[in-house]
Enzyme design. Sequence first.
Site, short mmCIF file in Angstrom:
data_model
loop_
_atom_site.label_atom_id
_atom_site.label_comp_id
_atom_site.label_asym_id
_atom_site.label_seq_id
_atom_site.Cartn_x
_atom_site.Cartn_y
_atom_site.Cartn_z
N HIS A 1 0.77 -1.59 -0.07
CA HIS A 1 0.14 0.30 0.51
C HIS A 1 0.70 0.92 0.37
O HIS A 1 0.12 2.46 0.10
CB HIS A 1 -0.85 0.04 1.30
CG HIS A 1 -2.45 0.84 0.85
ND1 HIS A 1 -2.34 1.10 -0.13
CD2 HIS A 1 -3.28 0.32 1.39
CE1 HIS A 1 -3.66 2.32 -0.30
NE2 HIS A 1 -4.30 0.88 1.07
N ASP B 1 -2.17 2.09 -4.75
CA ASP B 1 -3.87 1.94 -4.33
C ASP B 1 -4.73 1.16 -4.53
O ASP B 1 -4.38 1.25 -5.58
CB ASP B 1 -3.66 3.90 -4.76
CG ASP B 1 -3.07 5.28 -4.54
OD1 ASP B 1 -1.92 5.24 -3.46
OD2 ASP B 1 -2.20 6.08 -5.03
#
Length: 442
Positions: free
Chosen positions: A414, A418
Amino acid sequence: MARFEFKLPDIGEGIAEAEIVAWHVAPGDVVEEDAPLADLMTDKATVEMTAPVAGKVLSIAGAVGDQIAIGSVLAAFEIEGDAEIQEPLVEVAPNEAAQVVKPDPDPKPSPQRGEGRERGETATSAAPPESVTTGLLPSNSHPGLFEPLPGGEREQKEQKKVLASPAVRARAKALGIDLAQVKPANGDHVRHADLDAFLTYNQGYRPAAAARPDETVKVIGLRRRIAENMAASKRAIPHFTYVEEIDVTKLEALREDLNDTRGDKPKLTLLPLLIVALCKTLPDFPMINARYDDEAGVVTRHGAVHLGMATQTDAGLMVPVIRDAQDRNIWQLASEIRRLAEAARGGKAKSEELSGSTLTLTSLGPLGGIVTTPVINRPEVAIIGPNKIVERPILRDGEIVAAKLMNLSMSCDHRVVDGWDAASFVQALKRLLETPALLFVD
């Protein structure tokens, strides 16, 4: 010294005889009570018989493979004592049926046992022998005469503590068996053989599995490297997983057609077709095919697809790499997958074949489950895991039809990828896999 004859008990309802499959003793052996005696097999199971007494084995009934009837002598023992002892059996006087006394509906004081006989009185009944029920004991004064137990004495008999050795009690407790439910084959003493017979015909009491000893395994070599890499990956990378269901009905039909006409080419699995779809999709999502050097704070987006193939080996998980996967066709990919897997499992993979991947594909084949949350192969930023294919009904164009469906699980870093990017990438991949003709057009 006395002789004790152990007769084969009824080890199963409706069983008339049993086969001797093993002897654990021989004539002349001295055994303890509850020691293994013999294994006997019925048409349902094999039961271990144990010695009902401690003593010296005088004789045994036959050799392995012989059939022995229920009630016949299985073994004879020499035991401490003066009189010859045999297993108790109900006897009937010559030319005389078993005598039964029915309880009087109008109870009156009962004479002492034997008193009626002394006066020349005989209590008889026309009831057949099977009418003898629990609560009737053989009279001491006549081997064929049965008398009902007085109410109080019967209750005491029912409430009497079951006789069993500490070892038998401990085993029954471990198995969750109430010893009161176990019918002793000989006398009123419950033995291991009685528990074996009870377990044979009451399968729900059997333990789930045999206990095994603990073992200590030192984590070394490849297993240690895997442990260190996985721990570092989970420690450093904030994972998130995205899962999507894909209809691979058409893709599987295409694969079957290609295999039917492959000639001497390698047989196709789903993986070569999936790799083609990945290579066609990645140019539009360069953040997926990347490596992140978190110490330098640099993300490298790679143009070439060096695809890691997570492979299970006897030594542990290895990740051989298909170099420049984007330049290979499905048959070349199938050949390279097989070559690298065999090299890894055979311990012949070269060091350069086990490093440098930019994206990893992990598949458990038919064991793929419904959903996986694969751990990223650091310093990569994504890993893709196809799950198993299942056939189930779906609604298509207003009709219920059978479809082959597969979930695709994808874990991402992450810090670099995204959620929107991951979802968009998987949806683009889904479009190619559900319309496989697009895999072979520019």
